[in-house]
Design an enzyme around this catalytic site. Sequence first.
Site, PDB file in Angstrom:
ATOM      1  N   GLY A  10      -4.783  -6.220   2.343  1.00 55.86           N
ATOM      2  CA  GLY A  10      -5.217  -5.028   1.631  1.00 55.86           C
ATOM      3  C   GLY A  10      -6.278  -5.350   0.601  1.00 55.86           C
ATOM      4  N   GLN A  11      -6.826  -4.318  -0.049  1.00 55.42           N
ATOM      5  CA  GLN A  11      -7.957  -4.569  -0.949  1.00 55.42           C
ATOM      6  C   GLN A  11      -7.555  -5.392  -2.172  1.00 55.42           C
ATOM      7  OE1 GLN A  11      -9.918  -1.386  -3.071  1.00 55.42           O
ATOM      8  NE2 GLN A  11      -8.235   0.050  -2.732  1.00 55.42           N
ATOM      9  N   THR A  61      -0.205   3.578   1.931  1.00 52.24           N
ATOM     10  CA  THR A  61      -1.013   4.216   0.890  1.00 52.24           C
ATOM     11  C   THR A  61      -1.814   5.425   1.369  1.00 52.24           C
ATOM     12  OG1 THR A  61      -2.831   2.664   1.315  1.00 52.24           O
ATOM     13  CG2 THR A  61      -1.243   2.076  -0.420  1.00 52.24           C
ATOM     14  N   TYR A 128       4.620  10.623  -0.772  1.00 56.96           N
ATOM     15  CA  TYR A 128       4.155   9.275  -1.119  1.00 56.96           C
ATOM     16  C   TYR A 128       4.665   8.884  -2.500  1.00 56.96           C
ATOM     17  CZ  TYR A 128       0.967   5.728  -2.943  1.00 56.96           C
ATOM     18  OH  TYR A 128       0.454   4.610  -3.551  1.00 56.96           O
ATOM     19  N   LYS A 132       7.386   5.863  -3.509  1.00 60.83           N
ATOM     20  CA  LYS A 132       7.069   4.783  -4.453  1.00 60.83           C
ATOM     21  C   LYS A 132       8.045   4.770  -5.625  1.00 60.83           C
ATOM     22  CE  LYS A 132       4.020   2.260  -4.433  1.00 60.83           C
ATOM     23  NZ  LYS A 132       3.949   0.857  -3.942  1.00 60.83           N
TER      24      LYS A 132
END
Length: 294
Positions: A10-11, A61, A128, A132
């Site tokens: 991932g980033q 995400t 989402y 989380k």
Amino acid sequence: MTLYFTGASGQVGRAMGALSPHAVGLTRRDVDLAGDVVDLRSFFSTPPPPHSVLINLAAYTAVDDAEAQENRELVHRINAIAPGELARQSQELGMAMIQVSTEYVLSGRREKGQCNPTTETPAPLSYYGQSKWEGEQAALAYGAHVVRTSWVYTGPRNSGRDFVKTMADLAGRGIDPNVVNDQWGRPTYAPHLAGGLGEMARALAGQHEAVVPADIPQVLHCAGSGEPITWYELATASFAAAGYDSQRVTGIPTSEYPTPAKRPLNAALCVDEWERLGLAPLPAWQAGLAKAMQ
């Protein structure tokens, strides 16, 4: 200290790998957070070295896709269940753990100009955000620490997608976007976030000159410093940083840009506790944007 982190592709994971080349990045091939059984322990043929720390960067995400009923089981496994399993197994392996979370766990109902402290009661508006929040609770139950961040981007060098990259692409293609001007937050440059998480990991390992592990709160906020801004302001700044006319961006209210997932209007995180603890504040969003566009 030995640092391990999930979400290596991932980033933020890519930024972490570039910043900390001796850290061990884990991909889905190493630990599958979407599987029926999350097994971190099988990765270690021998116990991890003393003072090891795990950072869980992996998450589902795609905020709007998470609203679809057919995706909810997968979202729940990755975002809600897996963090607790990682925290439980980290505890058994003698590792500290940082669970990275998001401003989407908050309602965003504070007045403009106010920020959301770590003590703000979570009240997610989307599936989402709910997933989380459940992941936070599951990780905290096994002694992990939670770090919430917001509006993470890498920019044009991102092999995936993020807001700043999207704006730069639109600018280059001659498209003039409409961007919401009534949602507030703190943009966070992925390499800056990776640096902050790495510093906190060193503190948890007892290797920080100013921070004692026992003093670290269970929940912290880490995001770009400077005054909170709107998506519209970030869009105009991204156009300008890419060398285009920022007046091509038009600001619109959220009511004119409906999305499957409801967004918190004031997602600005209070980050003063991070600095008071003795951890270095992340650079201002303007500095991150300048780096992203280099």
